[in-house]
Design an enzyme around this catalytic site. Structure first.
Site, PDB file in Angstrom:
ATOM      1  NE  ARG A 156      45.394  55.803  33.777  1.00 39.42           N
ATOM      2  CZ  ARG A 156      45.929  56.531  32.789  1.00 39.42           C
ATOM      3  NH1 ARG A 156      46.507  55.957  31.750  1.00 39.42           N
ATOM      4  NH2 ARG A 156      45.894  57.851  32.842  1.00 39.42           N
TER       5      ARG A 156
ATOM      6  CE1 TYR B 279      33.831  33.202  39.386  1.00 41.04           C
ATOM      7  CE2 TYR B 279      33.871  34.990  37.801  1.00 41.04           C
ATOM      8  CZ  TYR B 279      33.793  34.546  39.104  1.00 41.04           C
ATOM      9  OH  TYR B 279      33.682  35.456  40.124  1.00 41.04           O
TER      10      TYR B 279
ATOM     11  CG  ASP C 221      39.658  31.377  34.067  1.00 40.34           C
ATOM     12  OD1 ASP C 221      40.535  31.160  34.919  1.00 40.34           O
ATOM     13  OD2 ASP C 221      38.602  31.982  34.324  1.00 40.34           O
TER      14      ASP C 221
ATOM     15  CE  LYS D 178      38.081  33.822  42.880  1.00 42.44           C
ATOM     16  NZ  LYS D 178      37.551  33.541  41.556  1.00 42.44           N
TER      17      LYS D 178
END
Ligand SMILES: *Cc1c(COP(=O)(O)O)cnc(C)c1O
Length: 415
Positions: A71, A124, A195, A220
């Protein structure tokens, strides 16, 4: 700067003053294939291994090789972070388990109760949901503004505004927001985050335009094959980076090593793919403009686009997303969306395969109807993620789907 086949200047240098001087002359594709990807030190493996391990055995208490628990850090993830930072010419990158985890990391890491966000209206859907529905529970409020309007944006910035969140090109209407002009509005202590998912670092580098933070959904174009969910946040600011890294470890929204590996693999071909996406998107946009059953085409690469000049100034290319309105309205747009054969009817974008979606119900389902109408997102709107199949096949598919929508809705019965 050298130019590519389209005459766009090619990205090829790191942030000025970055320590890796030897790397400064390397081009984008070389960095995508090489940075963070030296042969494995212990085995010589040429390709970054998938370090599928939760923990790392220590030589003595507290003595380890830089990793103690996955982690907190994992070598495959570190390779991905180095690769993507270099593509944005950023000093630091933090990878997340999804684009939304990245958006949350890029904002929540430094926000406190009482802080205020100014965000792009045409945002978005998932980011809208995070800012409008989740953050208010923690005392963080957001004003959504038309960021193409600098006066409206300036007026929304308050003393307690901590974050200005920009998304450009916008989704799904592909408006272009002037990143440098927005960055010039910020006051001391405020952070501008962009973004950059739609443009990718191949076409646009917000940090060079004055932004403090860049975020991507690596699901994406970076991943590029619709087979992984991921996100990343980049900055040149060491303090901010510390806050992102601290929160990433504290909250734990990390990508697993396989997911990190898939994004590394996809990102290697980003330059090649983006050139093809753009070539095909130009062809599709020009085709749609020629159809009388299409009333408006939104593609920043078109001379008819309202922000074409700004797009040319701030981007090196225009990307692979094309939206359009069906002249005959909602029923025809829906009939079209279910009639395509190559364009899969699916949410998401940026993969090698072409997708079609109806933003009203699919990507922007969580935005209230009256807000969608105010934003100009009607049910007649269709968004295409233009893939890298052969352009004539894509255009043949769009032609048959538009023709079928015409017949089924009988709007153009005389044709
Ligand atoms: C998909 C997307 C996101 C969210 O990313 P996930 O990987 O789906 O969590 C954020 N911003 C933009 C512009 C996107 O397209």
């Amino acid at each position: 700067m050298p130019n590519d086949a389209f005459g766009h200047p090619q990205p090829n240098s790191r942030t000025e003053g970055a320590p890796e001087a030897a790397v400064a002359t390397r081009g984008f594709a070389t960095r995508a294939i090489r940075t963070g990807q030296d042969p494995d030190r212990t085995t010589g493996a040429t390709i970054v291994p998938v370090y599928q391990t939760a923990t790392f055995t220590q030589d003595a208490v507290g003595v380890h090789k830089g990793f103690d628990y996955s982690r907190s850090g994992n070598p495959t993830r570190s390779a991905l972070e180095a690769q993507l930072a270099d593509l944005e010419s950023a000093k630091f990158a933090v990878a997340y388990g999804s684009g939304m985890a990245a958006a949350n990391g890029a904002s929540f890491s430094f926000l406190r109760a009482g802080d205020h966000i100014v965000a792009t209206k045409d945002l978005y859907g998932g980011t809208h949901r995070l800012f409008a529905n989740v953050f208010p529970r923690y005392g963080i409020t957001t004003t959504f503004v038309e960021m193409c309007d600098l006066e409206e944006t300036r007026a929304a910035i308050r003393d307690n505004t901590k974050l200005i969140w920009v998304e450009t090109p916008t989704n799904p209407l592909l408006k272009i927001i002037d990143i440098a002009a927005i960055a010039a509005l910020k006051r001391p202590g405020q952070i501008v985050a962009v973004d950059n998912t739609f443009a990718t670092p191949y076409w646009q580098n917000p940090l060079a335009l004055g932004a403090d933070v860049v975020m991507h959904s690596t699901t994406k174009y970076l991943g590029g094959h619709s087979d992984v969910i991921g996100g990343v946040v980049m900055t040149n600011d060491a303090d901010l980076h510390q806050q992102f890294a601290y929160q990433q470890n504290a909250v734990g929204a990390v990508p697993g090593p396989w997911d990190a590996y898939l994004v590394i693999r996809g990102s290697k071909t980003l330059a090649l793919r983006m050139r093809e996406h753009e070539r095909n998107a130009h062809a599709v946009a020009a085709f749609l403009e020629s159809r009388d059953d299409v009333s408006v085409v939104y593609y920043p690469g078109l001379a008819s686009h309202q922000h074409h000049e700004l797009a040319k100034k701030q981007m090196r290319g225009f990307g692979g997303i094309v939206s359009f309105r069906h002249r005959a309205g909602a029923d025809a747009a829906l009939a079209f969306a279910k009639s395509t054969e190559l364009f899969n009817l699916a949410t998401s974008l940026g993969g090698v395969e072409s997708l079609v979606c109806s933003p009203w119900t699919m990507t922007h389902g969580s935005v209230p109807p009256e807000q969608k109408i105010a934003l100009g997102i009607g049910q007649d709107l269709v968004r295409l993620s233009v893939g890298i199949e052969d352009a004539p096949d894509l255009i043949a598919d769009l032609t048959q789907a538009l023709d079928r929508a015409r017949v089924s809705t009988k709007v153009f019965a005389s044709v």
